[in-house]
Design a protein around this motif. Structure first.
Motif, mmCIF file in Angstrom:
data_model
loop_
_atom_site.group_PDB
_atom_site.id
_atom_site.type_symbol
_atom_site.label_atom_id
_atom_site.label_comp_id
_atom_site.label_asym_id
_atom_site.label_seq_id
_atom_site.Cartn_x
_atom_site.Cartn_y
_atom_site.Cartn_z
ATOM 1 N N ALA A 46 13.452 39.014 29.293
ATOM 2 C CA ALA A 46 13.321 37.711 28.637
ATOM 3 C C ALA A 46 12.088 36.976 29.151
ATOM 4 C CB ALA A 46 14.587 36.884 28.870
ATOM 5 N N LEU A 47 11.911 36.943 30.482
ATOM 6 C CA LEU A 47 10.798 36.186 31.058
ATOM 7 C C LEU A 47 9.443 36.797 30.695
ATOM 8 C CD1 LEU A 47 10.115 33.729 32.783
ATOM 9 C CD2 LEU A 47 10.272 35.156 34.821
ATOM 10 N N LYS A 48 9.367 38.137 30.704
ATOM 11 C CA LYS A 48 8.098 38.804 30.393
ATOM 12 C C LYS A 48 7.788 38.836 28.904
ATOM 13 C CE LYS A 48 6.427 42.637 31.914
ATOM 14 N NZ LYS A 48 5.249 42.898 32.738
ATOM 15 N N GLY A 49 8.840 38.695 28.068
ATOM 16 C CA GLY A 49 8.652 38.895 26.637
ATOM 17 C C GLY A 49 8.425 40.362 26.337
ATOM 18 N N ARG A 50 9.120 41.202 27.101
ATOM 19 C CA ARG A 50 8.900 42.643 26.987
ATOM 20 C C ARG A 50 9.939 43.273 26.059
ATOM 21 N NH1 ARG A 50 6.942 46.358 31.719
ATOM 22 N NH2 ARG A 50 7.976 48.338 31.413
ATOM 23 N N PRO A 51 9.517 44.163 25.141
ATOM 24 C CA PRO A 51 10.485 44.830 24.262
ATOM 25 C C PRO A 51 11.520 45.608 25.077
ATOM 26 C CG PRO A 51 8.221 45.309 23.582
ATOM 27 C CD PRO A 51 8.145 44.612 24.902
ATOM 28 N N ALA A 52 12.768 45.615 24.598
ATOM 29 C CA ALA A 52 13.875 46.191 25.365
ATOM 30 C C ALA A 52 13.768 47.694 25.563
ATOM 31 C CB ALA A 52 15.199 45.854 24.670
ATOM 32 N N ASP A 53 12.940 48.365 24.738
ATOM 33 C CA ASP A 53 12.895 49.832 24.881
ATOM 34 C C ASP A 53 11.788 50.285 25.844
ATOM 35 O OD1 ASP A 53 10.739 49.209 23.310
ATOM 36 O OD2 ASP A 53 11.127 50.732 21.782
ATOM 37 N N HIS A 54 11.193 49.349 26.592
ATOM 38 C CA HIS A 54 10.174 49.729 27.577
ATOM 39 C C HIS A 54 10.796 49.750 28.968
ATOM 40 C CE1 HIS A 54 6.714 49.920 24.949
ATOM 41 N NE2 HIS A 54 7.144 48.827 24.353
ATOM 42 N N ILE A 102 19.853 49.575 30.507
ATOM 43 C CA ILE A 102 18.861 48.520 30.254
ATOM 44 C C ILE A 102 17.599 48.738 31.093
ATOM 45 C CG2 ILE A 102 19.880 46.917 31.955
ATOM 46 C CD1 ILE A 102 19.043 44.623 30.070
ATOM 47 N N VAL A 103 17.770 49.350 32.285
ATOM 48 C CA VAL A 103 16.621 49.594 33.166
ATOM 49 C C VAL A 103 15.690 50.648 32.563
ATOM 50 C CG1 VAL A 103 15.924 50.536 35.414
ATOM 51 C CG2 VAL A 103 17.846 48.946 35.256
ATOM 52 N N THR A 104 16.267 51.636 31.917
ATOM 53 C CA THR A 104 15.482 52.785 31.457
ATOM 54 C C THR A 104 15.136 52.696 29.969
ATOM 55 O OG1 THR A 104 17.412 54.128 30.875
ATOM 56 C CG2 THR A 104 16.666 54.213 33.161
ATOM 57 N N GLY A 105 15.405 51.553 29.365
ATOM 58 C CA GLY A 105 15.124 51.398 27.942
ATOM 59 C C GLY A 105 15.939 52.381 27.110
ATOM 60 N N GLY A 106 17.119 52.746 27.623
ATOM 61 C CA GLY A 106 18.012 53.654 26.899
ATOM 62 C C GLY A 106 17.662 55.123 27.076
ATOM 63 N N GLN A 107 16.591 55.424 27.838
ATOM 64 C CA GLN A 107 16.214 56.828 28.043
ATOM 65 C C GLN A 107 17.085 57.442 29.149
ATOM 66 O OE1 GLN A 107 11.834 57.597 27.739
ATOM 67 N NE2 GLN A 107 11.656 55.419 28.148
ATOM 68 N N ASP A 108 17.104 58.779 29.202
ATOM 69 C CA ASP A 108 17.911 59.439 30.233
ATOM 70 C C ASP A 108 17.086 59.767 31.475
ATOM 71 O OD1 ASP A 108 16.391 61.388 29.134
ATOM 72 O OD2 ASP A 108 18.050 62.573 28.334
ATOM 73 N N THR A 109 15.915 59.137 31.579
ATOM 74 C CA THR A 109 15.088 59.317 32.775
ATOM 75 C C THR A 109 14.890 57.968 33.452
ATOM 76 O OG1 THR A 109 13.084 58.964 31.469
ATOM 77 C CG2 THR A 109 13.790 61.258 31.799
ATOM 78 N N ALA A 137 11.436 46.437 38.917
ATOM 79 C CA ALA A 137 10.305 45.507 38.916
ATOM 80 C C ALA A 137 9.140 46.026 38.086
ATOM 81 C CB ALA A 137 9.827 45.220 40.337
ATOM 82 N N PRO A 138 8.884 45.364 36.961
ATOM 83 C CA PRO A 138 7.621 45.593 36.256
ATOM 84 C C PRO A 138 6.558 44.719 36.886
ATOM 85 C CG PRO A 138 8.895 43.988 35.047
ATOM 86 C CD PRO A 138 9.706 44.335 36.296
ATOM 87 N N PRO A 215 7.910 60.888 27.874
ATOM 88 C CA PRO A 215 8.670 59.643 27.734
ATOM 89 C C PRO A 215 7.745 58.476 27.412
ATOM 90 C CG PRO A 215 9.083 60.700 29.875
ATOM 91 C CD PRO A 215 7.969 61.441 29.217
ATOM 92 N N ARG A 216 8.285 57.510 26.686
ATOM 93 C CA ARG A 216 7.519 56.304 26.363
ATOM 94 C C ARG A 216 7.194 55.520 27.625
ATOM 95 N NH1 ARG A 216 11.821 55.900 23.132
ATOM 96 N NH2 ARG A 216 12.691 54.232 24.394
ATOM 97 N N ALA A 217 6.035 54.913 27.648
ATOM 98 C CA ALA A 217 5.675 54.040 28.768
ATOM 99 C C ALA A 217 4.766 52.939 28.242
ATOM 100 C CB ALA A 217 4.957 54.838 29.856
ATOM 101 N N SER A 218 5.202 51.684 28.408
ATOM 102 C CA SER A 218 4.424 50.591 27.813
ATOM 103 C C SER A 218 3.036 50.503 28.423
ATOM 104 C CB SER A 218 5.146 49.261 27.970
ATOM 105 O OG SER A 218 5.118 48.830 29.311
ATOM 106 N N GLY A 219 2.910 50.839 29.701
ATOM 107 C CA GLY A 219 1.601 50.804 30.350
ATOM 108 C C GLY A 219 0.689 51.895 29.830
#
Ligand code: TXA
Ligand code: MG
Length: 328
Positions: A46-54, A102-109, A137-138, A215-219
């Motif tokens: 919420a604070l970062k405005g980051r999409p939930a799947d990242h 929620i930590v892994t954006g729904g991924q299994d890694t 921590a992002p 795997p997806r990575a926002s960075g």
């Protein structure tokens, strides 16, 4: 810069109660929450405005048992841990059931990292006493913005309401190297201070390039790490001409180059260190300073070729792709 024990204890209590704090690491400042508390982790998004799947990186102390977080740890991953932890390396591994979705954006890694900054280590150890000991921590910036490398930068992003542990300027200055080891073989997802050569020396082969199955990575989005001002890269030989041409077109131009000002009348000039570690250390502070010049364009002298500069080139090309666009 040292942080008194009572401040560490207070920050650990905030984490245990489901709150957020900003912590220094050797790479960039992180926006920290209890990794095992889904409501606390939701506050980060919420604070970062980051999409939930990242997905977020989970930080652990050197004493932590990796098997509590990673379901499968290939031999090469063990070697990388032995060689580079604590330090600027994140490993992506198959997660255990403990790690909330929620930590892994729904991924299994899950991305795991043991940072080396003394304040981060002190907080992880204290939080292991009063809480789960695992810190999600992002980087402590709004989604798509330049990562913070000082406590002041974090304050500029989020204001005075957030507790920030001031550990001084981050030594590395760029986000950690990310290696995916969740599919048996090492894949480099994000270059960083731990170079691909250093990884190859430890595991005996160069890590593979990321592919469609990674795997997806926002960075790793093309447009990321961007200042608000549009940014372009110019080869050394073309630098003065690019600046002159842009100013000639009526633009206010701010410059980042590995030399002192060689064109007069710019809206700002930051001289970057000539070596890759020094350049990386100052890069985000320089981009923030240039952004504050309210120029129409930031021109950055292209860094040299070569493996030592890979992470710097990666972040600059992303900044050039995403500059001026807050919604990456
Ligand atoms: O140096 C760093 O890594 C800093 C400090 C605070 O530790 N953290 C950081 O976090 O840069 P963040 O969220 O800004 O970038 C983490 C990157 C994101 O690109 C994310 O998608 C990726 O790590 N990541 C995390 N978990 C992952 C996973 N399970 N699979 C693939 N990528 C993952
Ligand atoms: Mg980030």
């Amino acid at each position: 810069m040292s942080v008194p024990g009572h401040a560490i204890a207070r920050a650990a209590r905030v984490l245990a109660e489901g709150g957020l704090v900003a912590m220094p690491t050797e790479t960039v400042y992180g926006l920290a929450a209890d990794a095992l508390n889904p409501e606390a982790v939701a506050k980060i998004f919420a604070l970062k405005g980051r999409p939930a799947d990242h997905p977020l990186i989970v930080h652990v102390a050197p004493e932590a048992r990796l098997a509590e977080w990673a379901a499968e740890i290939p031999e090469g991953a063990h070697r990388l841990v032995a060689a580079f932890w604590p330090g600027p390396l994140t490993l992506v591994l198959a997660k255990t059931a403990r790690v909330p979705a929620i930590v892994t954006g729904g991924q299994d890694t899950v991305g795991l990292r043991c940072p080396s900054h003394p304040v981060a280590l002190a907080l992880l150890r204290e939080f292991a006493q009063v809480g789960s000991g695992a810190i999600a921590a992002p980087s402590a910036n709004r989604f798509g913005h330049v990562s913070p490398t000082t406590a002041r930068h974090v304050h500029d992003e989020f204001g005075a309401g957030l507790l920030v542990l001031d550990g001084g300027a981050c030594e590395v200055g760029l986000e950690s190297t990310i290696v995916d080891y969740s599919r048996g073989e090492a894949v480099l997802l994000r270059p960083g201070a731990v170079t691909r050569e250093a990884i190859a020396r430890v595991i005996g082969a160069a890590p593979r390039e990321r592919d469609a199955g990674a795997p997806r990575a926002s960075g790793t989005l093309a447009a990321h790490y961007a200042p608000r001002t549009p940014l372009v890269l110019a080869e050394t030989a073309a630098l003065a001409a690019k600046i002159g041409e842009s100013m000639g077109a009526g633009m206010r131009v701010a410059v980042l180059a590995r030399r002192s000002a060689c064109v007069s009348g710019t809206a700002g000039w930051r001289e970057a260190p000539p070596d890759a570690p020094g350049f990386a250390h100052d890069l985000y502070a320089n981009l923030r300073a240039l952004d504050a010049n309210n120029a129409d364009l930031i021109v950055v002298e292209m860094p040299p070729a070569g493996p030592a500069w890979e992470a710097v080139r990666d972040r600059l090309s992303r900044a050039a792709a995403g500059a001026g666009d807050d919604e990456t």
